[in-house]
Design a protein around this motif. Structure first.
Motif, PDB file in Angstrom:
ATOM      1  N   THR A 191     -10.456  44.514-129.434  1.00  0.00           N
ATOM      2  CA  THR A 191     -10.401  44.927-128.034  1.00  0.00           C
ATOM      3  C   THR A 191     -11.279  43.982-127.227  1.00  0.00           C
ATOM      4  O   THR A 191     -12.358  43.595-127.685  1.00  0.00           O
ATOM      5  N   ARG A 192     -10.833  43.622-126.035  1.00  0.00           N
ATOM      6  CA  ARG A 192     -11.656  42.805-125.133  1.00  0.00           C
ATOM      7  C   ARG A 192     -12.180  43.686-124.020  1.00  0.00           C
ATOM      8  O   ARG A 192     -11.414  44.337-123.316  1.00  0.00           O
ATOM      9  N   LEU A 193     -13.493  43.718-123.885  1.00  0.00           N
ATOM     10  CA  LEU A 193     -14.143  44.492-122.838  1.00  0.00           C
ATOM     11  C   LEU A 193     -14.649  43.531-121.767  1.00  0.00           C
ATOM     12  O   LEU A 193     -15.499  42.687-122.031  1.00  0.00           O
ATOM     13  N   VAL A 194     -14.100  43.647-120.565  1.00  0.00           N
ATOM     14  CA  VAL A 194     -14.495  42.778-119.454  1.00  0.00           C
ATOM     15  C   VAL A 194     -15.607  43.464-118.668  1.00  0.00           C
ATOM     16  O   VAL A 194     -15.436  44.571-118.156  1.00  0.00           O
TER      17      VAL A 194
ATOM     18  N   ASN B 165     -13.408  53.563-129.378  1.00  0.00           N
ATOM     19  CA  ASN B 165     -12.198  52.752-129.435  1.00  0.00           C
ATOM     20  C   ASN B 165     -11.655  52.796-130.860  1.00  0.00           C
ATOM     21  O   ASN B 165     -12.402  53.040-131.801  1.00  0.00           O
ATOM     22  N   ASP B 166     -10.379  52.525-131.031  1.00  0.00           N
ATOM     23  CA  ASP B 166      -9.800  52.635-132.374  1.00  0.00           C
ATOM     24  C   ASP B 166      -9.586  51.291-133.061  1.00  0.00           C
ATOM     25  O   ASP B 166      -8.975  51.217-134.125  1.00  0.00           O
ATOM     26  N   LYS B 167     -10.128  50.213-132.479  1.00  0.00           N
ATOM     27  CA  LYS B 167      -9.979  48.895-133.099  1.00  0.00           C
ATOM     28  C   LYS B 167     -11.263  48.498-133.811  1.00  0.00           C
ATOM     29  O   LYS B 167     -12.354  48.951-133.472  1.00  0.00           O
ATOM     30  N   ASP B 168     -11.126  47.620-134.812  1.00  0.00           N
ATOM     31  CA  ASP B 168     -12.267  47.253-135.651  1.00  0.00           C
ATOM     32  C   ASP B 168     -13.221  46.272-134.994  1.00  0.00           C
ATOM     33  O   ASP B 168     -14.386  46.169-135.396  1.00  0.00           O
TER      34      ASP B 168
ATOM     35  N   LEU C 111     -18.199  43.744-134.843  1.00  0.00           N
ATOM     36  CA  LEU C 111     -17.234  43.659-135.943  1.00  0.00           C
ATOM     37  C   LEU C 111     -17.566  44.709-136.992  1.00  0.00           C
ATOM     38  O   LEU C 111     -18.718  45.120-137.130  1.00  0.00           O
ATOM     39  N   ARG C 112     -16.556  45.119-137.729  1.00  0.00           N
ATOM     40  CA  ARG C 112     -16.794  45.923-138.919  1.00  0.00           C
ATOM     41  C   ARG C 112     -17.224  44.981-140.035  1.00  0.00           C
ATOM     42  O   ARG C 112     -16.875  43.803-140.044  1.00  0.00           O
ATOM     43  N   SER C 113     -17.966  45.497-141.009  1.00  0.00           N
ATOM     44  CA  SER C 113     -18.570  44.649-142.051  1.00  0.00           C
ATOM     45  C   SER C 113     -17.560  44.279-143.141  1.00  0.00           C
ATOM     46  O   SER C 113     -17.737  44.609-144.317  1.00  0.00           O
ATOM     47  N   GLU C 114     -16.535  43.552-142.725  1.00  0.00           N
ATOM     48  CA  GLU C 114     -15.522  43.067-143.656  1.00  0.00           C
ATOM     49  C   GLU C 114     -15.040  41.708-143.177  1.00  0.00           C
ATOM     50  O   GLU C 114     -14.714  41.540-141.992  1.00  0.00           O
ATOM     51  N   ASN C 115     -15.026  40.723-144.073  1.00  0.00           N
ATOM     52  CA  ASN C 115     -14.694  39.356-143.689  1.00  0.00           C
ATOM     53  C   ASN C 115     -13.186  39.125-143.703  1.00  0.00           C
ATOM     54  O   ASN C 115     -12.652  38.406-144.558  1.00  0.00           O
ATOM     55  N   ILE C 116     -12.527  39.763-142.751  1.00  0.00           N
ATOM     56  CA  ILE C 116     -11.091  39.601-142.554  1.00  0.00           C
ATOM     57  C   ILE C 116     -10.843  39.451-141.053  1.00  0.00           C
ATOM     58  O   ILE C 116     -11.732  39.707-140.241  1.00  0.00           O
TER      59      ILE C 116
END
Length: 202
Positions: A171-174, A125-128, A161-166
């Motif tokens: 993406t929601r995976l059902v 997937n291309d989201k963080d 999550l990616r390791s960045e506090n932002i």
């Protein structure tokens, strides 16, 4: 690096038992041991970090006695979001490009196959960020209560999550999986889990 962050620092007040929630036994085995064993079998996770707190000192003692291949990270245990933010800060200091797979210690039925499937989905997937959610009908079919619903789905306790506090694009995976719905939050939850035990563990 792909890190599994096993969250084991909460108060577990809804369970209303003398022991700490991660040590609550399902079929004579602590909840946290189920999750830990399934994480250790993953083909994708590089390292396991267990987040504990002053709320779970006996859990910490139990984990240290295991003499196993994981690391322990102390958090405040004030609430989930504060602990999450603290963990992200810790990892961000080292790298902003690691992948953190957050999983709650009260998901004894979640399989290694499901964990790896979710990670694979994330990597393609291309989201963080990725949030795994379960349709409410799964809870209704099992007679399980839940505290939060969004668009007919309930958070599962498994997120990436990616390791960045932002704030990260998500993406929601059902996934319509019983194993993701069985958070052991109450005694009735544990009673349902005991009935389903043989389906997941022989």
């Amino acid at each position: 690096m792909i890190y599994a962050i096993l969250m084991a620092g909460g108060m577990g007040t809804r369970l209303k038992v003398p022991e700490e929630k991660p040590l609550f036994k399902l079929h004579d085995k602590p909840l946290i041991k189920y999750v830990l064993d399934n994480l250790k079998s993953s083909r994708l996770i590089d390292e396991i970090i267990i987040a504990v707190s002053p709320n779970t000192r006996k859990t910490t003692e139990y984990l240290k006695a295991q003499n196993d291949d994981f690391k322990i990270l102390d958090t405040s245990g004030e609430d989930y979001l504060k602990d999450l933010s603290y963990i992200l800060d810790c990892f961000e200091e080292k790298s902003k490009n690691d992948i953190l797979v957050f999983i709650n210690a009260d998901l004894p039925f979640i399989s290694t196959e499901t964990i790896d499937y979710v990670i694979d989905f994330y990597l393609n997937n291309d989201k963080d960020a990725l949030s795994v959610i379960v349709p409410v009908e799964v809870f209704h079919e099992l007679g399980l209560d839940y505290s939060y619903e969004f668009d007919g789905c309930v958070p599962s306790g498994l997120n990436i999550l990616r390791s960045e506090n932002i704030i990260q694009d998500e993406t929601r995976l059902v996934l319509k999986k019983v194993e993701l719905a069985l958070n052991i939050n109450t005694i009735p939850d544990s009673e349902i889990a005991e009935k389903l035990y043989s389906k997941y563990y022989v």
